[in-house]
Design an enzyme around this catalytic site. Sequence first.
Site, PDB file in Angstrom:
ATOM      1  N   PHE A  13       0.842  -1.211   0.000  1.00 29.62           N
ATOM      2  CA  PHE A  13       0.000   0.000   0.000  1.00 29.62           C
ATOM      3  C   PHE A  13       0.876   1.261   0.000  1.00 29.62           C
ATOM      4  O   PHE A  13       0.881   2.035  -0.964  1.00 29.62           O
ATOM      5  CB  PHE A  13      -0.944  -0.060   1.213  1.00 29.62           C
ATOM      6  N   ASP A  33       9.775  -6.906  -3.847  1.00 30.06           N
ATOM      7  CA  ASP A  33       8.638  -7.394  -3.054  1.00 30.06           C
ATOM      8  C   ASP A  33       8.527  -8.899  -3.244  1.00 30.06           C
ATOM      9  O   ASP A  33       8.767  -9.402  -4.342  1.00 30.06           O
ATOM     10  CB  ASP A  33       7.335  -6.688  -3.527  1.00 30.06           C
ATOM     11  N   THR A  37       2.112  -9.901   1.224  1.00 28.79           N
ATOM     12  CA  THR A  37       0.902  -9.099   1.447  1.00 28.79           C
ATOM     13  C   THR A  37       0.792  -7.979   0.408  1.00 28.79           C
ATOM     14  O   THR A  37      -0.221  -7.292   0.356  1.00 28.79           O
ATOM     15  CB  THR A  37       0.869  -8.483   2.871  1.00 28.79           C
ATOM     16  N   GLY A  38       1.821  -7.769  -0.392  1.00 25.74           N
ATOM     17  CA  GLY A  38       1.761  -6.790  -1.486  1.00 25.74           C
ATOM     18  C   GLY A  38       1.084  -7.424  -2.698  1.00 25.74           C
ATOM     19  O   GLY A  38       0.777  -8.614  -2.701  1.00 25.74           O
ATOM     20  N   LYS A 107      24.912   0.154   2.951  1.00 21.39           N
ATOM     21  CA  LYS A 107      26.324   0.350   3.347  1.00 21.39           C
ATOM     22  C   LYS A 107      27.250   0.054   2.169  1.00 21.39           C
ATOM     23  O   LYS A 107      28.154   0.845   1.854  1.00 21.39           O
ATOM     24  CB  LYS A 107      26.637  -0.580   4.523  1.00 21.39           C
ATOM     25  N   TYR A 147       5.284  -7.791  15.550  1.00 17.27           N
ATOM     26  CA  TYR A 147       5.434  -6.587  14.715  1.00 17.27           C
ATOM     27  C   TYR A 147       6.174  -5.508  15.496  1.00 17.27           C
ATOM     28  O   TYR A 147       7.178  -4.954  15.037  1.00 17.27           O
ATOM     29  CB  TYR A 147       4.050  -6.085  14.309  1.00 17.27           C
ATOM     30  N   LYS A 151       9.971  -4.092  14.694  1.00 15.06           N
ATOM     31  CA  LYS A 151      10.205  -2.703  14.299  1.00 15.06           C
ATOM     32  C   LYS A 151      11.132  -2.004  15.300  1.00 15.06           C
ATOM     33  O   LYS A 151      11.939  -1.154  14.913  1.00 15.06           O
ATOM     34  CB  LYS A 151       8.880  -1.949  14.192  1.00 15.06           C
ATOM     35  N   ARG A 188      -7.965  -4.053   8.702  1.00 11.94           N
ATOM     36  CA  ARG A 188      -7.903  -2.856   9.532  1.00 11.94           C
ATOM     37  C   ARG A 188      -9.257  -2.131   9.537  1.00 11.94           C
ATOM     38  O   ARG A 188     -10.142  -2.438   8.748  1.00 11.94           O
ATOM     39  CB  ARG A 188      -6.773  -1.942   9.046  1.00 11.94           C
TER      40      ARG A 188
HETATM   41  N1  UDP Z   1     -11.112  -2.022  14.713  1.00 10.87           N
HETATM   42  C1  UDP Z   1     -12.483  -2.137  14.828  1.00 10.87           C
HETATM   43  N2  UDP Z   1     -13.146  -2.874  13.879  1.00 10.87           N
HETATM   44  C2  UDP Z   1     -12.537  -3.481  12.851  1.00 10.87           C
HETATM   45  C3  UDP Z   1     -11.130  -3.353  12.727  1.00 10.87           C
HETATM   46  C4  UDP Z   1     -10.452  -2.616  13.672  1.00 10.87           C
HETATM   47  O1  UDP Z   1     -13.107  -1.595  15.754  1.00 10.87           O
HETATM   48  O2  UDP Z   1     -13.236  -4.143  12.042  1.00 10.87           O
HETATM   49  C5  UDP Z   1     -10.409  -1.215  15.725  1.00 10.87           C
HETATM   50  C6  UDP Z   1      -9.176  -1.876  16.318  1.00 10.87           C
HETATM   51  O3  UDP Z   1      -9.519  -2.705  17.406  1.00 10.87           O
HETATM   52  C7  UDP Z   1      -8.371  -0.661  16.720  1.00 10.87           C
HETATM   53  C8  UDP Z   1      -8.732   0.398  15.669  1.00 10.87           C
HETATM   54  O4  UDP Z   1      -9.954  -0.054  15.083  1.00 10.87           O
HETATM   55  O5  UDP Z   1      -8.771  -0.184  17.991  1.00 10.87           O
HETATM   56  C9  UDP Z   1      -7.701   0.545  14.582  1.00 10.87           C
HETATM   57  O6  UDP Z   1      -7.406  -0.740  14.135  1.00 10.87           O
HETATM   58  P1  UDP Z   1      -6.504  -1.041  12.859  1.00 10.87           P
HETATM   59  O7  UDP Z   1      -6.421  -2.524  12.718  1.00 10.87           O
HETATM   60  O8  UDP Z   1      -7.029  -0.264  11.732  1.00 10.87           O
HETATM   61  O9  UDP Z   1      -5.091  -0.422  13.195  1.00 10.87           O
HETATM   62  P2  UDP Z   1      -4.163  -0.445  14.507  1.00 10.87           P
HETATM   63  O10 UDP Z   1      -4.840  -1.204  15.620  1.00 10.87           O
HETATM   64  O11 UDP Z   1      -2.921  -1.088  14.044  1.00 10.87           O
HETATM   65  O12 UDP Z   1      -4.038   0.979  14.822  1.00 10.87           O
END
Ligand code: UDP
Length: 314
Positions: A13, A33, A37-38, A107, A147, A151, A188
Amino acid sequence: MSERVVVTGGAGFIGSHLCETLLAQGASVICVDNLLTGAEENVAHLRANPAFEFVRQDVTLEIRIDGPIDAVLHFASPASPIDYLEFPIQTLKVGSLGTHKALGLAKARKARFLQASTSEVYGDPLVHPQTEEYWGNVNPVGPRGVYDEAKRFAEAMTMAYHRAHQVDTKIVRIFNTYGPRMRLRDGRALPNFFTQALRGEPITVYGDGSQTRSFCYVSDLVDGILRLLRSGEHDPINIGNPDEVTILQFAREVIALTGSRSEIQFHPLPTDDPKVRQPDIRRARERLGWEPRIPRAEGLRRTLEYFRERMKRA
Ligand code: UDP
């Protein structure tokens, strides 16, 4: 001669937007890549450009690229909570072994190096908003640890290459970003809410929705990253939009924008889900002259167009 830039995770993305903007600015781009996931589709429109090259490689094994390189941007990694649950070892490996390989490449070619880090280094933060000085509150053995710790390791490795080998390194801490080319089933909040709203399915809000996030439109993020790349900075810099919103409010905005009849349905909160998140962007403002420009209402409209069109094709 134009800059020659390697973007690992270039078919992802954010990676694909970076490739596109770098090409538009006259750089040559090598997109590396493994397509875990890409998606090749994300860079399909760049393939006719002779300054663009796609190389399918797993950067945890090797990065083999001939010729001079001016910059290495290490963006390869699964980046959604459901991805790192599905690919925990790959997530750890790309943040550790992959970062080592990408730094080794920089490097060897005397190239600048930019590490894609994350607001997840702050974990479930006890300091709000998050400044770069904050060391974070991460559970190393929880499901997100693969993750977050990868990082954090990547940042440590980047600083070590800077201090021990004088590599010209930069670290960007990316906060929640959205825009076209997010995967429909990325898991997400934004892709879930948009696909659910457009299908008239229930909107799945986790917990009571009182947790907060701050969403940055992808073009603002790319602008910040490229300013950082061209700066003399070596310290980590937060790039994100400080406009903070509860997830419940965010779900309501998506329903209103799409005109959907979907109802909100509450589901259990995932383990270690951060309760608040907002970037303190004073450092980016002062050192890069950067500021996000796209308000959420505008960014969401642009993203909706993409989701509508993408779902028609799916
Ligand atoms: N979330 C939600 N419903 C969904 C997916 C995510 O309520 O279907 C919530 C999740 O629990 C979090 C927020 O939205 O509190 C952002 O989640 P995301 O996975 O987008 O990113 P991250 O947690 O990595 O910030």
